[in-house]
Design an enzyme around this catalytic site. Structure first.
Site, mmCIF file in Angstrom:
data_model
loop_
_atom_site.group_PDB
_atom_site.id
_atom_site.type_symbol
_atom_site.label_atom_id
_atom_site.label_comp_id
_atom_site.label_asym_id
_atom_site.label_seq_id
_atom_site.Cartn_x
_atom_site.Cartn_y
_atom_site.Cartn_z
ATOM 1 N N HIS A 62 0.826 -1.215 0.000
ATOM 2 C CA HIS A 62 0.000 0.000 0.000
ATOM 3 C C HIS A 62 0.859 1.264 0.000
ATOM 4 O O HIS A 62 0.373 2.340 0.348
ATOM 5 C CB HIS A 62 -0.912 0.013 1.229
ATOM 6 C CG HIS A 62 -1.661 -1.256 1.433
ATOM 7 N ND1 HIS A 62 -2.501 -1.775 0.483
ATOM 8 C CD2 HIS A 62 -1.677 -2.128 2.474
ATOM 9 C CE1 HIS A 62 -3.023 -2.909 0.929
ATOM 10 N NE2 HIS A 62 -2.531 -3.147 2.121
ATOM 11 N N HIS A 224 -6.683 -4.467 -0.494
ATOM 12 C CA HIS A 224 -6.015 -5.755 -0.693
ATOM 13 C C HIS A 224 -6.493 -6.423 -1.972
ATOM 14 O O HIS A 224 -6.234 -7.614 -2.181
ATOM 15 C CB HIS A 224 -6.281 -6.677 0.494
ATOM 16 C CG HIS A 224 -5.766 -6.160 1.789
ATOM 17 N ND1 HIS A 224 -6.534 -5.400 2.638
ATOM 18 C CD2 HIS A 224 -4.553 -6.281 2.380
ATOM 19 C CE1 HIS A 224 -5.814 -5.077 3.708
ATOM 20 N NE2 HIS A 224 -4.613 -5.596 3.566
#
Length: 346
Positions: A62, A224
């Site tokens: 991320h 995700h």
């Protein structure tokens, strides 16, 4: 998909080494266990007053969240796991102990089952005579109530907002209860929703997290790579922004005349021009509703590997949150200087 890496097993460690080498004035990389901490800890002779330590972390993939936000005015430490995998309790415990400056620690935790469980366990591992610790769970994603990774709403791009204002409160010298209160307040004032035109590809598997046919987009994706709430035909940017903004406004219910932050976040492979096209529409929608966009942020800050897409975040800002957002910070991924005096409204 071709990745510019050496070995899929070493992606995270190679990234962290590069981050530390590029920013030695801001961060230190700790190994065995692995985490990133600020380079200006008072114990290292920085000369600054001790602060409440603000700590976060979670699975990698991320970036620049979380390690890129370690530095004055934001995080004191960040604990990365492998790609899309929560860090185990041991490194979290070590990060709390090292980052502590004698005033306690606040853990900011995205609402994913592994993150919540491992941070809770890490805090239990601390010496009873060690630092006082509080935790705040971030759950800003309005797309779903439950997903593959979480029970309840997910923590997504709004995490940056919480980390920024909590870090600023700590930098001001507020105590642990006050910094935690600011973080909890921010979590109640922020909502996000994302979309994708193409899924990210995990370097460990070489596979996309979901498949889309030509001309399809996924609305409500998670960071995700979790599928979203709907799969629809590709439409113009304005219609896509409306599909994201409507649920956000229904959740936050901002009033006409209220101040907000508008944050358009890239998911990893979205050109800057497209992010600003989305900002243009979201800004117009808020303006037409009488909502004052007084602060803004556009860029790729909370990504999902090389996913093509974006997310919208709106945060309701009162005077306190505005001042904390405006407070200076200096991190590898986000640097802010004090704004011009007066209200900024567009």
């Amino acid at each position: 998909m071709t990745h510019l890496i050496n070995d899929a097993a070493h992606v995270v460690s190679d990234y962290l080494e590069g981050l530390a080498l590029a920013n030695p004035h801001l961060v230190r990389l700790h190994e065995a266990p692995r985490f990133v901490a600020r380079a200006d800890h008072p114990g290292l002779g920085s000369g600054r007053a001790p602060q409440v330590a603000v700590i976060s972390g979670g699975g990698s993939g991320h970036e620049p969240l979380h390690c890129g936000f370690v530095g004055p005015g934001m995080l004191h430490a960040a604990v990365p796991g492998e790609v899309f995998t929560s860090p185990p309790p041991g490194p979290i415990t070590a990060a709390i102990e090292i980052a502590d400056e004698g005033r306690g620690a606040l853990c900011l935790v995205k609402n994913y089952t592994g993150d919540v469980l491992n941070f809770e366990t890490a805090i239990e591992f601390l010496d009873p005579d060690g630092p006082a610790v509080e935790s705040v769970v971030i759950a800003d994603d309005v797309a779903v109530e439950n997903s593959t990774f979480t029970a309840g709403r997910r923590g997504v791009a709004g995490t940056l907002v919480v980390e920024k204002v909590a870090g600023a409160a700590a930098q001001e010298g507020r105590d642990l209860a006050q910094v935690a209160a600011v973080a909890r307040k921010a979590t109640q004032c922020v909502a996000s929703m994302g979309m994708a035109t193409a899924a990210g590809v995990n370097p460990a598997t070489g596979r996309a997290s979901f498949d889309l046919h030509d001309g399809e987009i996924e609305i409500g994706i998670g960071i995700h790579g979790e599928p979203g709430r709907a799969r629809i035909e590709l439409a113009g940017a304005d219609r896509i922004v409306d599909a994201l903004l409507d649920p956000i406004l229904a959740d936050l219910e901002p009033s006409a005349g209220e101040d907000v932050l508008l944050f358009v976040n890239g998911m990893g492979a979205t050109p800057d021009a497209e992010l600003h096209i989305a900002y243009r529409r979201a800004h117009a929608r808020l303006r037409d509703a009488g909502i004052r966009v007084t602060r803004s942020l556009v860029g790729s800050y909370v990504t999902s590997l090389n996913m093509a897409g974006l997310s919208l975040t709106v945060a309701r800002f009162d005077d306190e949150l505005t001042a904390l957002w405006d407070a200076p910070c200096h991190t590898p991924a986000l640097t802010r200087i004090a704004p011009l005096s007066g209200t900024i409204e567009t």
